[in-house]
Design a protein around this motif. Structure first.
Motif, PDB file in Angstrom:
ATOM      1  N   SER A 482      -2.292  36.603  54.942  1.00 55.99           N
ATOM      2  CA  SER A 482      -2.652  37.994  55.246  1.00 55.99           C
ATOM      3  C   SER A 482      -3.789  38.438  54.334  1.00 55.99           C
ATOM      4  O   SER A 482      -4.082  37.790  53.322  1.00 55.99           O
ATOM      5  N   GLU A 483      -4.420  39.543  54.688  1.00 54.66           N
ATOM      6  CA  GLU A 483      -5.549  40.030  53.885  1.00 54.66           C
ATOM      7  C   GLU A 483      -5.141  40.313  52.438  1.00 54.66           C
ATOM      8  O   GLU A 483      -5.861  39.925  51.503  1.00 54.66           O
ATOM      9  N   PRO A 484      -3.996  40.983  52.180  1.00 55.93           N
ATOM     10  CA  PRO A 484      -3.583  41.180  50.779  1.00 55.93           C
ATOM     11  C   PRO A 484      -3.341  39.862  50.046  1.00 55.93           C
ATOM     12  O   PRO A 484      -3.662  39.747  48.857  1.00 55.93           O
ATOM     13  N   GLN A 485      -2.777  38.864  50.738  1.00 57.62           N
ATOM     14  CA  GLN A 485      -2.541  37.568  50.107  1.00 57.62           C
ATOM     15  C   GLN A 485      -3.857  36.877  49.754  1.00 57.62           C
ATOM     16  O   GLN A 485      -3.966  36.242  48.702  1.00 57.62           O
ATOM     17  N   VAL A 486      -4.865  37.003  50.626  1.00 55.05           N
ATOM     18  CA  VAL A 486      -6.178  36.418  50.351  1.00 55.05           C
ATOM     19  C   VAL A 486      -6.811  37.101  49.137  1.00 55.05           C
ATOM     20  O   VAL A 486      -7.386  36.440  48.254  1.00 55.05           O
ATOM     21  N   GLN A 487      -6.694  38.423  49.065  1.00 53.84           N
ATOM     22  CA  GLN A 487      -7.258  39.152  47.924  1.00 53.84           C
ATOM     23  C   GLN A 487      -6.592  38.723  46.619  1.00 53.84           C
ATOM     24  O   GLN A 487      -7.266  38.529  45.596  1.00 53.84           O
ATOM     25  N   THR A 488      -5.263  38.566  46.646  1.00 54.98           N
ATOM     26  CA  THR A 488      -4.549  38.121  45.446  1.00 54.98           C
ATOM     27  C   THR A 488      -4.993  36.715  45.048  1.00 54.98           C
ATOM     28  O   THR A 488      -5.209  36.429  43.857  1.00 54.98           O
ATOM     29  N   LEU A 489      -5.142  35.840  46.031  1.00 59.38           N
ATOM     30  CA  LEU A 489      -5.599  34.473  45.760  1.00 59.38           C
ATOM     31  C   LEU A 489      -6.976  34.482  45.102  1.00 59.38           C
ATOM     32  O   LEU A 489      -7.200  33.791  44.095  1.00 59.38           O
ATOM     33  N   GLN A 490      -7.897  35.252  45.644  1.00 59.95           N
ATOM     34  CA  GLN A 490      -9.255  35.272  45.104  1.00 59.95           C
ATOM     35  C   GLN A 490      -9.288  35.885  43.707  1.00 59.95           C
ATOM     36  O   GLN A 490     -10.041  35.432  42.837  1.00 59.95           O
ATOM     37  N   GLN A 491      -8.475  36.922  43.466  1.00 57.78           N
ATOM     38  CA  GLN A 491      -8.415  37.519  42.127  1.00 57.78           C
ATOM     39  C   GLN A 491      -7.873  36.519  41.113  1.00 57.78           C
ATOM     40  O   GLN A 491      -8.380  36.414  39.985  1.00 57.78           O
ATOM     41  N   ALA A 492      -6.841  35.775  41.526  1.00 53.06           N
ATOM     42  CA  ALA A 492      -6.274  34.762  40.620  1.00 53.06           C
ATOM     43  C   ALA A 492      -7.281  33.650  40.346  1.00 53.06           C
ATOM     44  O   ALA A 492      -7.397  33.167  39.212  1.00 53.06           O
ATOM     45  N   ARG A 512     -16.817  29.086  45.910  1.00 56.17           N
ATOM     46  CA  ARG A 512     -17.742  29.417  46.993  1.00 56.17           C
ATOM     47  C   ARG A 512     -17.177  28.979  48.338  1.00 56.17           C
ATOM     48  O   ARG A 512     -17.254  29.707  49.327  1.00 56.17           O
ATOM     49  N   ILE A 513     -16.618  27.787  48.399  1.00 61.52           N
ATOM     50  CA  ILE A 513     -16.078  27.294  49.669  1.00 61.52           C
ATOM     51  C   ILE A 513     -14.923  28.170  50.137  1.00 61.52           C
ATOM     52  O   ILE A 513     -14.847  28.560  51.310  1.00 61.52           O
ATOM     53  N   VAL A 514     -14.014  28.512  49.229  1.00 61.96           N
ATOM     54  CA  VAL A 514     -12.859  29.334  49.612  1.00 61.96           C
ATOM     55  C   VAL A 514     -13.295  30.720  50.060  1.00 61.96           C
ATOM     56  O   VAL A 514     -12.864  31.213  51.119  1.00 61.96           O
ATOM     57  N   THR A 515     -14.132  31.381  49.279  1.00 58.42           N
ATOM     58  CA  THR A 515     -14.546  32.739  49.641  1.00 58.42           C
ATOM     59  C   THR A 515     -15.382  32.750  50.918  1.00 58.42           C
ATOM     60  O   THR A 515     -15.263  33.658  51.738  1.00 58.42           O
ATOM     61  N   HIS A 516     -16.215  31.711  51.102  1.00 62.98           N
ATOM     62  CA  HIS A 516     -17.043  31.650  52.309  1.00 62.98           C
ATOM     63  C   HIS A 516     -16.179  31.421  53.546  1.00 62.98           C
ATOM     64  O   HIS A 516     -16.369  32.067  54.578  1.00 62.98           O
ATOM     65  N   GLN A 517     -15.212  30.516  53.440  1.00 65.54           N
ATOM     66  CA  GLN A 517     -14.392  30.179  54.605  1.00 65.54           C
ATOM     67  C   GLN A 517     -13.372  31.262  54.935  1.00 65.54           C
ATOM     68  O   GLN A 517     -13.004  31.426  56.107  1.00 65.54           O
ATOM     69  N   LEU A 518     -12.897  31.994  53.939  1.00 65.87           N
ATOM     70  CA  LEU A 518     -11.898  33.032  54.187  1.00 65.87           C
ATOM     71  C   LEU A 518     -12.522  34.403  54.391  1.00 65.87           C
ATOM     72  O   LEU A 518     -11.826  35.356  54.748  1.00 65.87           O
TER      73      LEU A 518
END
Length: 641
Positions: A482-492, A512-518
């Motif tokens: 979910s969008e909140p889960q993606v935000q938590t992942l990127q912050q971590a 870069r790969i994770v943020t670009h793909q998500l």
């Protein structure tokens, strides 16, 4: 079949598509005007005043008294407005990417930890193809249909999905399934997928007039219940609705012609690319033969199948004037092109045997050398969008090196997140690694961290040559967050990276790969010249030059060598203090607007920068592939010598 040439052809086909759309709209205006004129003439039947006024006038002159230029202009504006509104509405719906198409066709997202043997076989084939080509692993949707068919949908590789029917995975053997998936990857590489999505949006506007007509007729029939026979309002609405339905059928006619004109030749290209990718013409030919021999063939039953008919592996719907309006070439013609010796006999499809498990697990020894020759990277760039059977074999070896436990973990949301964190943990400084692990408690519970521990340890020890392959396995699962889960992942992730107050090449590449793909897909048109983005080129090449050279003089030399290729010798090397992560991300987003045929120049300039010392480290190769991924240029894994 050059990747960048095909991307440019797809871009030019978009202009062709717009031209065809304009012709279709003009035709609809003509049909609507003719119908309006016919209704007006019919209404003058028995009107003596009209007949006296037009006495002695010819037909066209008489018609001109009822149909002036203001009326024609009004009809034109109404038709154009409806087409634009319909197209924009559909385009907005499709912004979510390929999953919208898959869900519209009744597709079910296959859980990456599925235990179904056929689904597992399909996911293995997709993963191997993606890793071999350097493309992100797309989510896979299954349609519960007995027909043999498949599709790729999305705007960019970021939001691409592959859809496939139950009949396809149950009736095709592994080689045939591999041929079908390679065909669909060709559509992703060559820009056909984005063109097809635009085609759906544009044609929706043309078809909207007919849909309005159907709505008006149904509404009139419903409202007429209980009305007196003297009330003609409902019948008038019904007549107008029938007129719009007729116009809608005209729109369908023009839409099918446009689909056929745009898509048929691209199917031949995708078939040829599949053969080139797998080095086996029997796979794609065998799948086509089974379609010809199956009772259900490739015809789909889904409610919206006609809307996306040009996206399928094979003809998915029946059309009138099939030779004119078919979105795909005849099966026999496609088979003859890939297998000239074909005897003309189709194959009766049956349940495909399970592949030999020993073949799935057999792996050759792999050289774990940390350095590559410069020529290896050059060869990989030449293979963009045209991966070979050697790449496929190497991908299978990489999956074996990664191991089954990590592959299983990558197929669950919890395991995929653990792998990302394991790849970011410091493997040298134990104190730093301990601080990084403790910092994760700011975002996740202790119980979850305890559950992650074994997977994180395994991911941290993966050979650096296999890190990107492991990350690519995680992408479909991460996209299900979910969008909140993606935000938590990127912050971590950002917290782990900043723990030592610096960002090394490996960390930036993964981030870069994770943020670009998500992240949100990039819908920008690709029309800019590199000269128009000199500052972005300067920043990216400066980053690469400093990344590969600690000595400023050597960095300057590497930077200048790259600028010679771009003919931008007037640009100076930027100082390290000017090279922030945010600036680099912004520069890459801007460079993604580059014209397809100019991207090879940029990639070669980048390559020249990092190979200036005659060798390329695994980390530099990882960085190069991460930047190329940001430019939607999938670079296959570098050949191991």
């Amino acid at each position: 079949m050059n990747f960048f040439e095909q991307q440019d052809i797809a871009r030019r086909n978009t202009k062709r598509l717009v031209a065809l759309l304009i012709l279709a709209v003009l035709s609809l205006i003509a049909v609507t005007t003719a119908m309006f004129a016919g209704i007006m003439l019919y209404m003058q039947t028995g009107n003596s005043a009209y007949h006296m006024e037009t006495a002695g006038l010819g037909f066209w002159a008489s018609l001109g008294t009822l149909l002036d230029w203001q009326t024609v202009s009004g009809i034109s504006m109404v038709v154009i407005t409806v087409v634009l509104i319909g197209g924009l509405f559909k385009y907005q719906q499709l912004r979510r990417g390929g999953r919208v198409v898959a869900e519209s066709l009744g597709g079910r997202l296959i859980n990456t930890d599925t235990r179904d043997a056929n689904e597992r076989k399909l996911l293995n084939v997709v993963e191997e193809m993606a890793i071999a080509s350097g493309a992100p692993v797309p989510p896979v949707y299954l349609m519960e249909e007995s027909a043999i068919n498949a599709f790729a949908a999305g705007h960019t590789p970021q939001d691409a999905v592959i859809g496939i029917t139950r009949g396809c995975i149950e009736q095709l053997n592994r080689d045939e399934l591999q041929g079908v998936i390679a065909h669909e990857f060709s559509h992703i590489f060559h820009g056909d997928m984005r063109l097809n999505m635009r085609l759906v949006a544009l044609l929706n506007g043309i078809l909207l007039l007919g849909l309005i007509g159907h709505f008006m007729v149904r509404g009139a029939m419903y409202s007429s219940v209980g009305r007196s026979n003297r009330d003609n309002k409902g019948s008038g609405i019904a007549i107008a609705g029938i007129g719009l339905i007729i116009i809608g059928y005209a729109g369908t006619f023009f839409g099918n012609i446009i689909k056929a004109a745009v898509s048929r030749q691209r199917e031949f290209l995708a078939d040829a690319s599949a053969v080139q990718f797998t080095r086996d013409n029997s796979g794609i030919a065998g799948a086509l033969k089974k379609i010809g021999g199956a009772n259900a063939g490739s015809k789909l039953e889904a409610a919206h199948s006609a809307e996306f008919s040009h996206m399928y592996f094979s003809q998915g719907v029946s059309t009138a004037f099939n030779s004119l309006m078919a979105t795909h070439p005849p099966l026999s013609e496609r088979i003859k092109r890939v297998e000239p010796s074909w005897d003309g006999e189709f194959t009766v499809a049956a349940a495909a045997p399970e592949p030999d498990s020993s073949a799935e697990t057999n792996s050759a020894s792999v050289d774990r050398e940390r350095f590559f020759k410069a020529s290896v990277l050059a060869a990989a760039v030449e293979q963009i969008g045209e991966a070979s059977s050697e790449n496929l074999s190497q991908a299978q070896q990489q999956l074996q090196q990664i191991g089954e436990p990590l592959r299983e973990a990558a197929h669950s949301p919890i395991g995929a997140c653990a792998i990302v964190f394991g790849l970011l943990l410091d493997t040298v400084n134990s104190d730093l690694r301990k601080r990084q692990w403790q910092s994760l408690a700011d975002h996740y519970s202790k119980a979850l961290l305890h559950e992650w521990r074994d997977t994180v340890k395994q991911a941290a020890t993966v050979n650096e040559l296999d890190r990107l392959a492991l990350l690519e396995l995680c992408l479909p699962t991460l996209k299900s967050l979910s969008e909140p889960q993606v935000q938590t992942l990127q912050q971590a992730m950002d917290m782990l990276i900043s723990a030592d107050n610096k960002t090394d090449l490996h960390e930036w590449s993964l981030r870069r790969i994770v943020t670009h793909q998500l992240g949100e897909p990039n819908f920008h048109s690709q029309h800019k010249q590199l000269r128009q983005m000199r500052n972005s080129c300067q920043l990216v090449l400066s980053y690469l030059a400093h990344a590969g050279n600690d000595n400023t003089a050597e960095a300057t030399q590497a930077f200048n060598q790259a600028l010679e290729l771009l003919r931008m010798n007037e640009l100076p090397l930027l100082d390290r203090s000017q090279l922030t992560i945010a600036a680099l991300d912004k520069a890459l987003n801007e460079l993604n607007r580059t014209r397809p045929l100019q991207k090879p120049q940029l990639l070669k300039a980048m390559m020249r920068t990092i190979e200036s010392d005659g060798k390329i480290t695994a980390t530099e190769a990882e960085l190069f592939r991460a930047i190329a991924d940001s430019l939607n240029c999938p670079v296959p894994p570098l050949a191991r010598q």
